[in-house]
Design a protein around this motif. Sequence first.
Motif, PDB file in Angstrom:
ATOM      1  N   PHE A  44     -23.932  61.492  45.349  1.00  0.00           N
ATOM      2  CA  PHE A  44     -22.802  61.525  44.420  1.00  0.00           C
ATOM      3  C   PHE A  44     -22.262  60.104  44.289  1.00  0.00           C
ATOM      4  O   PHE A  44     -21.777  59.531  45.269  1.00  0.00           O
ATOM      5  CB  PHE A  44     -21.706  62.451  44.929  1.00  0.00           C
ATOM      6  CG  PHE A  44     -22.036  63.920  44.840  1.00  0.00           C
ATOM      7  CD1 PHE A  44     -22.082  64.553  43.605  1.00  0.00           C
ATOM      8  CD2 PHE A  44     -22.296  64.657  45.982  1.00  0.00           C
ATOM      9  CE1 PHE A  44     -22.383  65.912  43.511  1.00  0.00           C
ATOM     10  CE2 PHE A  44     -22.598  66.018  45.902  1.00  0.00           C
ATOM     11  CZ  PHE A  44     -22.645  66.643  44.664  1.00  0.00           C
ATOM     12  N   ARG A  46     -19.631  59.155  42.729  1.00  0.00           N
ATOM     13  CA  ARG A  46     -18.169  59.193  42.722  1.00  0.00           C
ATOM     14  C   ARG A  46     -17.606  58.111  41.785  1.00  0.00           C
ATOM     15  O   ARG A  46     -18.086  57.948  40.666  1.00  0.00           O
ATOM     16  CB  ARG A  46     -17.645  59.074  44.154  1.00  0.00           C
ATOM     17  CG  ARG A  46     -18.217  60.129  45.131  1.00  0.00           C
ATOM     18  CD  ARG A  46     -17.739  61.515  44.822  1.00  0.00           C
ATOM     19  NE  ARG A  46     -16.309  61.639  44.992  1.00  0.00           N
ATOM     20  CZ  ARG A  46     -15.694  61.849  46.166  1.00  0.00           C
ATOM     21  NH1 ARG A  46     -16.421  61.986  47.273  1.00  0.00           N
ATOM     22  NH2 ARG A  46     -14.380  61.970  46.227  1.00  0.00           N
ATOM     23  N   SER A  47     -16.637  57.341  42.234  1.00  0.00           N
ATOM     24  CA  SER A  47     -15.963  56.394  41.341  1.00  0.00           C
ATOM     25  C   SER A  47     -16.776  55.152  41.017  1.00  0.00           C
ATOM     26  O   SER A  47     -16.349  54.334  40.189  1.00  0.00           O
ATOM     27  CB  SER A  47     -14.634  55.965  41.967  1.00  0.00           C
ATOM     28  OG  SER A  47     -13.710  57.032  41.978  1.00  0.00           O
ATOM     29  N   LYS A  50     -17.510  54.634  37.134  1.00  0.00           N
ATOM     30  CA  LYS A  50     -16.435  54.742  36.143  1.00  0.00           C
ATOM     31  C   LYS A  50     -16.689  53.888  34.902  1.00  0.00           C
ATOM     32  O   LYS A  50     -16.267  54.251  33.797  1.00  0.00           O
ATOM     33  CB  LYS A  50     -15.094  54.381  36.776  1.00  0.00           C
ATOM     34  CG  LYS A  50     -14.526  55.486  37.652  1.00  0.00           C
ATOM     35  CD  LYS A  50     -13.174  55.104  38.225  1.00  0.00           C
ATOM     36  CE  LYS A  50     -12.575  56.267  39.019  1.00  0.00           C
ATOM     37  NZ  LYS A  50     -11.288  55.906  39.659  1.00  0.00           N
ATOM     38  N   SER A  79     -10.467  52.115  39.947  1.00  0.00           N
ATOM     39  CA  SER A  79      -9.905  52.903  41.054  1.00  0.00           C
ATOM     40  C   SER A  79      -8.769  52.047  41.600  1.00  0.00           C
ATOM     41  O   SER A  79      -8.927  51.326  42.584  1.00  0.00           O
ATOM     42  CB  SER A  79     -10.962  53.156  42.138  1.00  0.00           C
ATOM     43  OG  SER A  79     -12.001  53.957  41.667  1.00  0.00           O
ATOM     44  N   CYS A 134      -7.170  57.122  39.672  1.00  0.00           N
ATOM     45  CA  CYS A 134      -8.002  57.410  38.505  1.00  0.00           C
ATOM     46  C   CYS A 134      -7.206  57.529  37.206  1.00  0.00           C
ATOM     47  O   CYS A 134      -7.760  57.942  36.184  1.00  0.00           O
ATOM     48  CB  CYS A 134      -8.786  58.700  38.719  1.00  0.00           C
ATOM     49  SG  CYS A 134      -9.949  58.661  40.086  1.00  0.00           S
ATOM     50  N   ASP A 186     -15.155  66.008  41.645  1.00  0.00           N
ATOM     51  CA  ASP A 186     -14.655  64.762  42.207  1.00  0.00           C
ATOM     52  C   ASP A 186     -13.196  64.912  42.642  1.00  0.00           C
ATOM     53  O   ASP A 186     -12.545  65.920  42.346  1.00  0.00           O
ATOM     54  CB  ASP A 186     -14.789  63.631  41.180  1.00  0.00           C
ATOM     55  CG  ASP A 186     -15.111  62.290  41.809  1.00  0.00           C
ATOM     56  OD1 ASP A 186     -14.740  62.077  42.980  1.00  0.00           O
ATOM     57  OD2 ASP A 186     -15.734  61.448  41.137  1.00  0.00           O
ATOM     58  N   GLY A 187     -12.693  63.900  43.329  1.00  0.00           N
ATOM     59  CA  GLY A 187     -11.319  63.954  43.823  1.00  0.00           C
ATOM     60  C   GLY A 187     -10.290  64.061  42.725  1.00  0.00           C
ATOM     61  O   GLY A 187      -9.201  64.601  42.942  1.00  0.00           O
ATOM     62  N   THR A 192     -18.798  65.582  39.045  1.00  0.00           N
ATOM     63  CA  THR A 192     -19.595  64.459  39.532  1.00  0.00           C
ATOM     64  C   THR A 192     -20.973  65.001  39.865  1.00  0.00           C
ATOM     65  O   THR A 192     -21.094  66.117  40.385  1.00  0.00           O
ATOM     66  CB  THR A 192     -18.942  63.781  40.752  1.00  0.00           C
ATOM     67  OG1 THR A 192     -19.769  62.678  41.189  1.00  0.00           O
ATOM     68  CG2 THR A 192     -18.740  64.739  41.912  1.00  0.00           C
ATOM     69  N   GLY A 258     -17.370  53.333  45.216  1.00  0.00           N
ATOM     70  CA  GLY A 258     -17.243  54.773  45.083  1.00  0.00           C
ATOM     71  C   GLY A 258     -16.937  55.356  46.444  1.00  0.00           C
ATOM     72  O   GLY A 258     -17.208  54.718  47.473  1.00  0.00           O
ATOM     73  N   ALA A 259     -16.381  56.538  46.484  1.00  0.00           N
ATOM     74  CA  ALA A 259     -16.047  57.156  47.769  1.00  0.00           C
ATOM     75  C   ALA A 259     -17.310  57.400  48.594  1.00  0.00           C
ATOM     76  O   ALA A 259     -18.427  57.427  48.078  1.00  0.00           O
ATOM     77  CB  ALA A 259     -15.312  58.474  47.534  1.00  0.00           C
ATOM     78  N   GLU A 260     -17.110  57.581  49.884  1.00  0.00           N
ATOM     79  CA  GLU A 260     -18.182  57.930  50.815  1.00  0.00           C
ATOM     80  C   GLU A 260     -19.286  56.882  50.890  1.00  0.00           C
ATOM     81  O   GLU A 260     -20.473  57.193  50.968  1.00  0.00           O
ATOM     82  CB  GLU A 260     -18.770  59.298  50.495  1.00  0.00           C
ATOM     83  CG  GLU A 260     -17.780  60.448  50.639  1.00  0.00           C
ATOM     84  CD  GLU A 260     -17.229  60.589  52.059  1.00  0.00           C
ATOM     85  OE1 GLU A 260     -17.971  60.306  53.014  1.00  0.00           O
ATOM     86  OE2 GLU A 260     -16.050  60.970  52.189  1.00  0.00           O
TER      87      GLU A 260
END
Length: 334
Positions: A44, A46-47, A50, A79, A134, A186-187, A192, A258-260
């Motif tokens: 994933f 994630r951000s 973007k 972000s 976001c 996603d958060g 996502t 991005g996260a993680e």
Amino acid sequence: MANPILVEVFRGETVESVHRGSVAVVDGDGKVVLETGDVDRPVFPRSAVKAIQALPFVESGAADAYGFEERHIALAGASHSGQPEHAELALSMLKRAGMDETALECGAHWPTRQDAALDLARKGGRPSALHNNCSGKHSGFVCTCRHLGIDPTGYVKAGHKSQEFVREAMEAVTGAAHAAAACGTDGCSIPTYAVPLRNLALGFARMATGAGLAPEKAKAAKRILSACMAEPFYVAGTDRFDTRLMQAAKGRLFAKVGAEGVYCAAIPELGFGIALKCDDGAARAAEVMVASVLARLLPAGDPLVGELGDLANPQLTNWNGIKVGRLQPAATVD
């Protein structure tokens, strides 16, 4: 087979911890420049994507219709830290489209920058969706809907036209199917999709070069990356790693966390796209990884290599300011 160790954490001169991960670097034609670890495993992003998710905002004509400048476009791919400048700019975007913060469906959280959160609390304020990291991206979604005459209500849902635009842009740029079976939430509540790192790297190589993209999409992609590189504060915030990296590069590099433990980046002058994942999700290791990979790809003797090297080898200090250790790229990356 386990991914290789890419980052080592020292306390004194002894390795205390290690971080494993994978890295993909490709050019706009999909030619592999560098691969480490399992780059075919879907992740994933994630951000980190973007900037790609902002393509409909620019390509549809919404950004021009509302007279948005580079900082607005950068915020649409951000972000951010929820500092006053970020929240105010997101609100200004919504107002130009005849909306306000109640249109945002990303949820509210306190600013992630501590002094901004404390100042807001000290004044008796409460966090709103504008402080959500976001909110710029979501303001872009709302503005795109308004420009195209689409009701923005429910724009975060997979079946909404807004997210169909985003999914189509992601597929066109990365070359990877964004299937329902690989979809998560996603958060900030939008869909996502898990796709291979190699495809994410290809996506950012195409964003940087325009290779394989229709002319209007290629033009929009270049405009988004240029805006982010020109306005890195609005992509992240004060002292954030993305801001520091792009400020040091002075328009030569794009990078987005991005996260993680995910990072995506691009070197427009070389036409390279980069995507990486730290297996354990550690942001500190992902930062070391992206800085070291970028430094490795630039020509030897380039002054920027030294600045990136400093970012790739951060010092660790305790609460008394005493140096106690360091992070550094492992030999497999360096």
